[in-house]
Design an enzyme around this catalytic site. Structure first.
Site, mmCIF file in Angstrom:
data_model
loop_
_atom_site.group_PDB
_atom_site.id
_atom_site.type_symbol
_atom_site.label_atom_id
_atom_site.label_comp_id
_atom_site.label_asym_id
_atom_site.label_seq_id
_atom_site.Cartn_x
_atom_site.Cartn_y
_atom_site.Cartn_z
ATOM 1 N N ASN A 41 -6.884 -10.430 -10.432
ATOM 2 C CA ASN A 41 -7.107 -9.397 -11.434
ATOM 3 C C ASN A 41 -5.977 -8.376 -11.390
ATOM 4 O O ASN A 41 -5.371 -8.135 -10.343
ATOM 5 C CB ASN A 41 -8.478 -8.730 -11.264
ATOM 6 C CG ASN A 41 -8.719 -8.108 -9.907
ATOM 7 O OD1 ASN A 41 -8.316 -8.638 -8.876
ATOM 8 N ND2 ASN A 41 -9.407 -6.976 -9.894
ATOM 9 N N ILE A 42 -5.693 -7.810 -12.549
ATOM 10 C CA ILE A 42 -4.597 -6.851 -12.694
ATOM 11 C C ILE A 42 -5.121 -5.683 -13.522
ATOM 12 O O ILE A 42 -5.496 -5.869 -14.677
ATOM 13 C CB ILE A 42 -3.379 -7.492 -13.386
ATOM 14 C CG1 ILE A 42 -2.892 -8.702 -12.574
ATOM 15 C CG2 ILE A 42 -2.267 -6.464 -13.576
ATOM 16 C CD1 ILE A 42 -1.872 -9.557 -13.290
ATOM 17 N N GLU A 43 -5.159 -4.505 -12.907
ATOM 18 C CA GLU A 43 -5.627 -3.308 -13.606
ATOM 19 C C GLU A 43 -4.437 -2.459 -14.053
ATOM 20 O O GLU A 43 -3.385 -2.464 -13.410
ATOM 21 C CB GLU A 43 -6.503 -2.470 -12.675
ATOM 22 C CG GLU A 43 -7.773 -3.168 -12.264
ATOM 23 C CD GLU A 43 -8.587 -2.400 -11.248
ATOM 24 O OE1 GLU A 43 -9.681 -2.863 -10.929
ATOM 25 O OE2 GLU A 43 -8.133 -1.337 -10.770
ATOM 26 N N CYS A 52 -8.865 -9.994 -15.892
ATOM 27 C CA CYS A 52 -9.556 -10.604 -14.753
ATOM 28 C C CYS A 52 -8.711 -11.683 -14.095
ATOM 29 O O CYS A 52 -7.790 -12.229 -14.700
ATOM 30 C CB CYS A 52 -10.868 -11.227 -15.228
ATOM 31 S SG CYS A 52 -12.049 -10.044 -15.909
ATOM 32 N N GLU A 54 -9.593 -14.718 -13.503
ATOM 33 C CA GLU A 54 -9.732 -15.970 -14.241
ATOM 34 C C GLU A 54 -8.790 -16.001 -15.437
ATOM 35 O O GLU A 54 -8.245 -17.047 -15.776
ATOM 36 C CB GLU A 54 -11.183 -16.162 -14.713
ATOM 37 C CG GLU A 54 -12.191 -16.279 -13.590
ATOM 38 C CD GLU A 54 -12.775 -14.947 -13.138
ATOM 39 O OE1 GLU A 54 -13.861 -14.968 -12.538
ATOM 40 O OE2 GLU A 54 -12.165 -13.883 -13.377
ATOM 41 N N CYS A 85 -17.320 -12.908 -14.888
ATOM 42 C CA CYS A 85 -17.967 -12.023 -15.863
ATOM 43 C C CYS A 85 -18.253 -12.818 -17.139
ATOM 44 O O CYS A 85 -17.800 -13.954 -17.304
ATOM 45 C CB CYS A 85 -17.083 -10.811 -16.155
ATOM 46 S SG CYS A 85 -15.609 -11.173 -17.145
ATOM 47 N N CYS A 88 -15.129 -14.025 -19.004
ATOM 48 C CA CYS A 88 -14.440 -15.115 -18.300
ATOM 49 C C CYS A 88 -15.252 -16.404 -18.349
ATOM 50 O O CYS A 88 -14.676 -17.492 -18.382
ATOM 51 C CB CYS A 88 -14.120 -14.711 -16.869
ATOM 52 S SG CYS A 88 -12.740 -13.545 -16.824
#
Length: 130
Positions: A41-43, A52, A54, A85, A88
């Site tokens: 995941n990359i915020e 996410c 995935e 989620c 995803c």
């Protein structure tokens, strides 16, 4: 053989960029011909506009040419058993068959194995848009 997929997801999780949620997630998939693709995941600052694990994994998979998805593993640092989620689940259903195995993991390994179809039994089917 599935333990190596968990390891790929765990290694991807270590590269997550989650400065806001502090909730790193990793995912990995294996195609029927044995290729493995992983993602984390990359915020970003406009939280929750990141993506996410995935999604990252599927991006690598698509860019490499895709193929039949045989199995997927998902792991999170702070959960005993992570599941994808809702968004995803739909993304995975878009690219994988309902019988593709989905391994739900904790930090030590696979906790439960199910299928993509079981996780999203009535998912929106893209073929009706064609």
């Amino acid at each position: 053989m599935s333990h190596d997929l968990f390891e790929a997801a765990r290694k991807a999780m270590a590269r997550a960029h989650a400065p806001y949620s502090k909730f790193p997630v990793g995912a990995a998939l294996r195609t029927a011909d044995g290729r493995v693709y992983a993602g984390a995941n990359i915020e970003v600052a406009s939280y929750p506009e990141g993506w996410c694990a995935e999604t990252t994994m599927l991006g690598h998979y698509v860019m490499a040419g895709g193929g039949e998805i045989a199995e997927v593993a998902v792991v999170a640092q702070r959960m005993a058993r992570i599941t994808p989620c809702g968004g995803c689940r739909q993304r995975l259903a878009e690219f994988g068959r309902p019988d593709a195995r989905l391994h739900l993991c904790d930090e030590t390994g696979i906790v439960e194995t199910t299928t993509l179809g079981a996780m999203l039994p009535l998912g929106f089917q893209g073929d009706i848009l064609k």
